[in-house]
Scaffold this active site. Structure first.
Site, mmCIF file in Angstrom:
data_model
loop_
_atom_site.group_PDB
_atom_site.id
_atom_site.type_symbol
_atom_site.label_atom_id
_atom_site.label_comp_id
_atom_site.label_asym_id
_atom_site.label_seq_id
_atom_site.Cartn_x
_atom_site.Cartn_y
_atom_site.Cartn_z
ATOM 1 N N HIS A 65 6.086 -6.902 -1.171
ATOM 2 C CA HIS A 65 5.508 -6.369 0.059
ATOM 3 C C HIS A 65 4.683 -7.456 0.742
ATOM 4 O O HIS A 65 4.243 -8.413 0.086
ATOM 5 C CB HIS A 65 4.595 -5.184 -0.249
ATOM 6 N N GLU A 67 1.615 -7.505 1.816
ATOM 7 C CA GLU A 67 0.272 -7.660 1.249
ATOM 8 C C GLU A 67 0.310 -8.432 -0.066
ATOM 9 O O GLU A 67 -0.535 -9.297 -0.316
ATOM 10 C CB GLU A 67 -0.375 -6.285 0.979
ATOM 11 N N CYS A 95 0.525 0.757 0.775
ATOM 12 C CA CYS A 95 1.033 1.760 -0.163
ATOM 13 C C CYS A 95 0.124 1.776 -1.401
ATOM 14 O O CYS A 95 -0.773 0.934 -1.533
ATOM 15 C CB CYS A 95 2.467 1.405 -0.551
ATOM 16 N N CYS A 98 0.064 -1.694 -3.252
ATOM 17 C CA CYS A 98 -0.693 -2.724 -2.539
ATOM 18 C C CYS A 98 -2.184 -2.399 -2.506
ATOM 19 O O CYS A 98 -3.018 -3.295 -2.663
ATOM 20 C CB CYS A 98 -0.141 -2.900 -1.128
#
Length: 166
Positions: A65, A67, A95, A98
Site C-alpha cells: 500500500h 502508506e 486501512c 496501514c
C-alpha cells in the site's frame, strides 16, 4: 480533527494542501501503472522525506500500500523504526493494516483526502489512529482535497468497469 500525543507543531491548511498535491501526484503515477490510484508522502521538519504509491498488483504483495511503501522508505532515514515528528499525507483513509503500521511507527500526524467506506481505519469503520487503548495516538485531519482524491478513484474504477464491459 482528532489529536493525540507527541504532536508536531501546528500546520496551516495551505501547507496540508501542498503536501496532499504531492500525494495525489503519487496516486496518478500508480494509476498510470495500472494500480489503484492511492498515493502518500511523509513529511518531517518541513520537507518530504518519503513517497509511496499503491503497488499491490505490480509487486504481487498485499502489503504494498502507499502508506507502507512510504513508511519503509522512511525507516532508513531515521535509522530506527520510530518515525517521530513526521506527518503522513495519503489520498485515501488508511486501512487497518496501514493504521496499525502508522501507530507502530509512531507517526505523529495523518492527513488524508477521502474516507474509505469499506476499509477506513482512521475514522470511518475504526478509529485506530486515535484509540486511547493503544500506546500511541496520531493527530488526524480528514478531507484535504477530498474531491480531487475521490475523483481519481472514481475515474479509475469507472474506466476499469468500462474495460470489463467491452
Amino acid at each position: 480533527m482528532m489529536t493525540g500525543g507527541n504532536q508536531p507543531e501546528a500546520r496551516g491548511g495551505d501547507q496540508d494542501e501542498a503536501y496532499m498535491r504531492e500525494a495525489i501526484a503519487q496516486a496518478r503515477l500508480a494509476a498510470e501503472e495500472g494500480e489503484v490510484p492511492i498515493g502518500a508522502v511523509i513529511v518531517c521538519d518541513g520537507r518530504i522525506i518519503a513517497r509511496g504509491r499503491n503497488r499491490r498488483e505490480s509487486r504481487r504483495d498485499p502489503t504494498a500500500h502507499a502508506e507502507m511503501e512510504a513508511i519503509r522508505q522512511t525507516i532508513g532515514q531515521f535509522a530506527s523504526w520510530r518515525v517521530e515528528r513526521a506527518a503522513l499525507y495519503v489520498t485515501l483513509e488508511p486501512c487497518p493494516m496501514c493504521a496499525g503500521a502508522i501507530v507502530q511507527s509512531r507517526i505523529d500526524r495523518v492527513v488524508y483526502g477521502c474516507a474509505d467506506p469499506k476499509a477506513g481505519a482512521a475514522a470511518t469503520l475504526f478509529s485506530l489512529l486515535s484509540d486511547p487503548r493503544l500506546n500511541h495516538r496520531c493527530e488526524v485531519r480528514a478531507g484535504v482535497l477530498e474531491d480531487q482524491c475521490r475523483e481519481l478513484l472514481r475515474n479509475f474504477f469507472r474506466a476499469r468497469r468500462a474495460e470489463k464491459a467491452e
